[in-house]
Enzyme design. Structure first.
Site, PDB file in Angstrom:
ATOM      1  N   LYS A 161      -6.573 -10.043  -0.011  1.00  0.00           N
ATOM      2  CA  LYS A 161      -5.259 -10.679   0.170  1.00  0.00           C
ATOM      3  C   LYS A 161      -4.608 -10.088   1.408  1.00  0.00           C
ATOM      4  O   LYS A 161      -4.546  -8.864   1.565  1.00  0.00           O
ATOM      5  CB  LYS A 161      -4.362 -10.434  -1.045  1.00  0.00           C
ATOM      6  CG  LYS A 161      -4.603 -11.406  -2.195  1.00  0.00           C
ATOM      7  CD  LYS A 161      -3.514 -11.282  -3.248  1.00  0.00           C
ATOM      8  CE  LYS A 161      -3.789 -12.246  -4.401  1.00  0.00           C
ATOM      9  NZ  LYS A 161      -2.809 -12.076  -5.499  1.00  0.00           N
ATOM     10  N   GLU A 210      -7.729 -16.422  -7.288  1.00  0.00           N
ATOM     11  CA  GLU A 210      -6.734 -16.413  -8.357  1.00  0.00           C
ATOM     12  C   GLU A 210      -6.561 -17.805  -8.963  1.00  0.00           C
ATOM     13  O   GLU A 210      -5.448 -18.302  -9.143  1.00  0.00           O
ATOM     14  CB  GLU A 210      -5.382 -15.885  -7.824  1.00  0.00           C
ATOM     15  CG  GLU A 210      -4.511 -15.306  -8.911  1.00  0.00           C
ATOM     16  CD  GLU A 210      -3.348 -14.470  -8.375  1.00  0.00           C
ATOM     17  OE1 GLU A 210      -3.509 -13.800  -7.327  1.00  0.00           O
ATOM     18  OE2 GLU A 210      -2.310 -14.490  -9.016  1.00  0.00           O
ATOM     19  N   ARG A 228      -7.839 -13.202 -11.805  1.00  0.00           N
ATOM     20  CA  ARG A 228      -7.180 -12.240 -10.923  1.00  0.00           C
ATOM     21  C   ARG A 228      -5.714 -12.021 -11.280  1.00  0.00           C
ATOM     22  O   ARG A 228      -5.131 -10.991 -10.973  1.00  0.00           O
ATOM     23  CB  ARG A 228      -7.329 -12.741  -9.480  1.00  0.00           C
ATOM     24  CG  ARG A 228      -6.800 -11.768  -8.462  1.00  0.00           C
ATOM     25  CD  ARG A 228      -7.220 -12.146  -7.055  1.00  0.00           C
ATOM     26  NE  ARG A 228      -6.770 -11.129  -6.138  1.00  0.00           N
ATOM     27  CZ  ARG A 228      -7.287 -10.902  -4.937  1.00  0.00           C
ATOM     28  NH1 ARG A 228      -8.282 -11.635  -4.505  1.00  0.00           N
ATOM     29  NH2 ARG A 228      -6.815  -9.947  -4.174  1.00  0.00           N
ATOM     30  N   ARG A 285      -8.974 -17.854  14.122  1.00  0.00           N
ATOM     31  CA  ARG A 285      -9.254 -18.318  12.743  1.00  0.00           C
ATOM     32  C   ARG A 285     -10.113 -17.331  11.950  1.00  0.00           C
ATOM     33  O   ARG A 285     -10.807 -17.719  11.025  1.00  0.00           O
ATOM     34  CB  ARG A 285      -9.908 -19.698  12.739  1.00  0.00           C
ATOM     35  CG  ARG A 285      -9.013 -20.759  13.351  1.00  0.00           C
ATOM     36  CD  ARG A 285      -9.559 -22.153  13.149  1.00  0.00           C
ATOM     37  NE  ARG A 285      -8.712 -23.106  13.839  1.00  0.00           N
ATOM     38  CZ  ARG A 285      -8.831 -23.427  15.114  1.00  0.00           C
ATOM     39  NH1 ARG A 285      -9.801 -22.879  15.829  1.00  0.00           N
ATOM     40  NH2 ARG A 285      -8.019 -24.277  15.666  1.00  0.00           N
ATOM     41  N   HIS A 327       8.665  -7.501  -9.479  1.00  0.00           N
ATOM     42  CA  HIS A 327       9.087  -8.207  -8.259  1.00  0.00           C
ATOM     43  C   HIS A 327      10.584  -8.499  -8.307  1.00  0.00           C
ATOM     44  O   HIS A 327      11.284  -8.402  -7.283  1.00  0.00           O
ATOM     45  CB  HIS A 327       8.284  -9.509  -8.091  1.00  0.00           C
ATOM     46  CG  HIS A 327       6.856  -9.261  -7.701  1.00  0.00           C
ATOM     47  ND1 HIS A 327       5.828 -10.094  -8.089  1.00  0.00           N
ATOM     48  CD2 HIS A 327       6.290  -8.275  -6.966  1.00  0.00           C
ATOM     49  CE1 HIS A 327       4.677  -9.612  -7.598  1.00  0.00           C
ATOM     50  NE2 HIS A 327       4.947  -8.519  -6.919  1.00  0.00           N
ATOM     51  N   HIS A 369       7.255   0.100  -4.870  1.00  0.00           N
ATOM     52  CA  HIS A 369       6.544  -0.909  -5.650  1.00  0.00           C
ATOM     53  C   HIS A 369       6.009  -0.310  -6.960  1.00  0.00           C
ATOM     54  O   HIS A 369       6.176  -0.889  -8.036  1.00  0.00           O
ATOM     55  CB  HIS A 369       5.406  -1.480  -4.801  1.00  0.00           C
ATOM     56  CG  HIS A 369       4.572  -2.504  -5.503  1.00  0.00           C
ATOM     57  ND1 HIS A 369       5.062  -3.740  -5.864  1.00  0.00           N
ATOM     58  CD2 HIS A 369       3.274  -2.473  -5.927  1.00  0.00           C
ATOM     59  CE1 HIS A 369       4.102  -4.436  -6.476  1.00  0.00           C
ATOM     60  NE2 HIS A 369       3.012  -3.684  -6.529  1.00  0.00           N
ATOM     61  N   HIS A 373       4.019  -7.004 -13.043  1.00  0.00           N
ATOM     62  CA  HIS A 373       4.556  -7.360 -11.730  1.00  0.00           C
ATOM     63  C   HIS A 373       5.650  -8.432 -11.771  1.00  0.00           C
ATOM     64  O   HIS A 373       6.399  -8.565 -10.803  1.00  0.00           O
ATOM     65  CB  HIS A 373       3.428  -7.826 -10.798  1.00  0.00           C
ATOM     66  CG  HIS A 373       2.610  -6.685 -10.248  1.00  0.00           C
ATOM     67  ND1 HIS A 373       1.998  -5.748 -11.039  1.00  0.00           N
ATOM     68  CD2 HIS A 373       2.316  -6.330  -8.964  1.00  0.00           C
ATOM     69  CE1 HIS A 373       1.340  -4.869 -10.277  1.00  0.00           C
ATOM     70  NE2 HIS A 373       1.526  -5.208  -9.016  1.00  0.00           N
ATOM     71  N   LYS A 396     -10.778  -3.406  -9.848  1.00  0.00           N
ATOM     72  CA  LYS A 396     -10.315  -4.422  -8.905  1.00  0.00           C
ATOM     73  C   LYS A 396     -11.502  -5.240  -8.381  1.00  0.00           C
ATOM     74  O   LYS A 396     -11.424  -6.464  -8.256  1.00  0.00           O
ATOM     75  CB  LYS A 396      -9.555  -3.770  -7.749  1.00  0.00           C
ATOM     76  CG  LYS A 396      -9.101  -4.768  -6.712  1.00  0.00           C
ATOM     77  CD  LYS A 396      -7.631  -4.853  -6.531  1.00  0.00           C
ATOM     78  CE  LYS A 396      -7.242  -6.128  -5.772  1.00  0.00           C
ATOM     79  NZ  LYS A 396      -5.971  -6.063  -5.105  1.00  0.00           N
ATOM     80  N   GLU A 398      -0.469   1.751 -10.221  1.00  0.00           N
ATOM     81  CA  GLU A 398      -1.540   0.741 -10.137  1.00  0.00           C
ATOM     82  C   GLU A 398      -2.836   1.265 -10.781  1.00  0.00           C
ATOM     83  O   GLU A 398      -3.652   0.485 -11.262  1.00  0.00           O
ATOM     84  CB  GLU A 398      -1.788   0.327  -8.677  1.00  0.00           C
ATOM     85  CG  GLU A 398      -0.597  -0.347  -7.996  1.00  0.00           C
ATOM     86  CD  GLU A 398      -0.336  -1.799  -8.438  1.00  0.00           C
ATOM     87  OE1 GLU A 398      -1.079  -2.337  -9.286  1.00  0.00           O
ATOM     88  OE2 GLU A 398       0.638  -2.381  -7.923  1.00  0.00           O
ATOM     89  N   ASN A 419      -1.579  -8.757 -11.959  1.00  0.00           N
ATOM     90  CA  ASN A 419      -0.116  -8.811 -11.901  1.00  0.00           C
ATOM     91  C   ASN A 419       0.527  -8.230 -13.150  1.00  0.00           C
ATOM     92  O   ASN A 419       1.711  -8.461 -13.400  1.00  0.00           O
ATOM     93  CB  ASN A 419       0.365 -10.259 -11.716  1.00  0.00           C
ATOM     94  CG  ASN A 419       0.166 -10.717 -10.295  1.00  0.00           C
ATOM     95  OD1 ASN A 419       0.018  -9.894  -9.392  1.00  0.00           O
ATOM     96  ND2 ASN A 419       0.133 -12.018 -10.096  1.00  0.00           N
TER      97      ASN A 419
HETATM   98  N1  GLY Z   1      -2.483  -7.030  -5.805  1.00  0.00           N
HETATM   99  C1  GLY Z   1      -2.868  -8.113  -6.629  1.00  0.00           C
HETATM  100  C2  GLY Z   1      -4.105  -8.797  -6.151  1.00  0.00           C
HETATM  101  O1  GLY Z   1      -4.773  -8.308  -5.274  1.00  0.00           O
HETATM  102  O2  GLY Z   1      -4.425  -9.849  -6.646  1.00  0.00           O
END
Ligand code: GLY
Length: 381
Positions: free
Chosen positions: A143, A237, A258, A121, A269, A281, A265, A227, A185, A262
């Site tokens: 993430k 998010e 957050r 966990r 996607h 990407h 994106h 970021k 990015e 995107n």
């Molecule tokens: N790559 C998008 C994020 O980390 O939210």
């Protein structure tokens, strides 16, 4: 690179530093948790020399290293690869106080993060990203995830690392195409929050595409700062929920949250799916950002000059800004069915001026199509 490192703090889901510069060995040894007796190093074959450096640091620190080599790219992000890693952790007697280190590009850091998030966990994780995309995006923000038949990143978890160690000098070992597509990015970070990034690239695009340039270090630092700020404000998010459908919700920076990461994106996607993930990407994101700029132009949020600026900036780096026009019905359907859309409502991050992301929900079909039809420009200006 032996310069003084820059440390950028990330908060929100467990506080940690992203350390940029200095020697990889020196920075890494300083962040190894003293409690960890065993360390698993997850890497791909293409970064084996860097992984060997990491193994040496771990051994010098008196810990027992176990190396797991995984396939390159998205082929690593499967439940079978994750299960093979869990088996190796079991065989190594890996306990809750031990450490996983991910060494590689975005797919590797996603998979290593997922393994660390799920073993007992959650065990400690250090990310050592080796591509520009992983440095400025994937490895920062917690993430983690794998792909399944139904789609990319549908299984995963938020699991913050205890540190991210970035040695920009390793970029010299990465194929140029990976560097250029990673720049998408970086441009995104500039467009959504730090316009100085755009100014710096415009002033010297040749230095931006040179992994060994001083500008590259500055672009990494600025993009990581963007970021870090965004995920520290909205780790899970949750921002941007609740705006009215059919509207542009000009909610200001913090409430977009957050999701602003995107930018470009949503279409990207769909393009990646249409291409069977054979397009990189960053290339798809580049096209998607021009589409988003056109959407913003058509809805009165960006002026023509800013839309042109998107194209010029991206083409100056060798990134694509056009896409095949016969794919529109398929792309639209794909965006609507995207499992990440909320209640099947189409949502786009657009800019209400450079550096000011807002959410556009359910724009009329003709605006979407008009924006897409403009992706055939060939001049880049
Ligand atoms: N790559 C998008 C994020 O980390 O939210």
């Amino acid at each position: 690179m032996a310069s003084e490192p820059t440390r950028i703090r990330v908060t929100g889901g467990g506080d940690y530093d992203v350390i940029i510069g200095g020697s990889l060995e020196g920075q890494l040894i300083a962040v190894l948790p003293s409690s960890a007796a065993r360390v698993v190093i997850v890497h791909t074959e293409s970064v084996a020399p860097i992984a060997r450096q990491v193994v040496e640091v771990v051994a010098v620190a008196g810990k027992v290293p176990t190396v797991i080599e995984i396939p390159d790219g998205e082929a690593a992000k499967t439940v079978l690869v994750a299960a093979a890693c869990w088996d190796k952790l079991g065989a190594a007697g890996f306990t809750r106080s031990d450490l996983v280190i991910g060494v590689g590009g975005g797919a590797t850091t996603d998979l290593a993060g997922f393994v660390a998030a799920t073993w007992l966990r959650g065990v400690a994780l250090v990310q050592v990203p080796t591509t520009l995309l992983a440095m400025v995006d994937a490895a920062v923000g917690g993430k983690t995830g794998i792909n399944i038949g139904a789609g990319k990143n549908l299984v995963g978890s938020f699991h913050s690392p205890v540190a991210v160690v970035i040695d920009p000098s390793v970029l010299a070992t990465v194929p140029v195409v990976d560097h250029v597509t990673g720049l998408a990015e970086v441009v995104k970070a500039g467009l959504i929050r730090d316009p100085v990034i755009c100014d710096l690239i415009e002033a010297d695009p040749a230095a931006a595409v040179d992994p060994a340039s001083e500008l590259t270090v500055e672009l990494i630092t600025r993009s990581v700062r963007v970021k870090a700020e965004v995920v520290s404000d909205d780790f899970r998010e949750a921002g941007g929920l609740g705006e009215a459908a059919g509207s542009v919700a000009a909610m200001g920076r913090s409430s977009v949250g957050r999701e602003m990461l995107n930018y470009g994106h949503t279409l990207a996607h769909a393009i990646e799916r249409a291409e069977g993930y054979r397009i990189r990407h960053g290339s798809a994101v580049s096209i998607g950002m021009v589409f988003a700029a056109e959407l913003a132009g058509l809805t009165g949020h960006l002026g023509e000059a800013e839309v042109v600026r998107h194209r010029r900036l991206l083409t100056s780096l060798g990134l694509p800004v056009e896409y095949r026009q016969d794919r529109w019905p398929e792309l639209l359907e794909s965006m609507r069915l995207d499992k990440k859309t909320r209640a099947h409502t189409l949502r786009f991050v657009i800019l209400d001026g450079i550096g000011r992301p807002v959410i556009l929900t359910d724009p009329p079909a003709e605006i979407l199509e008009t924006a897409f039809r403009r992706l055939v420009l060939t001049t880049g200006a």
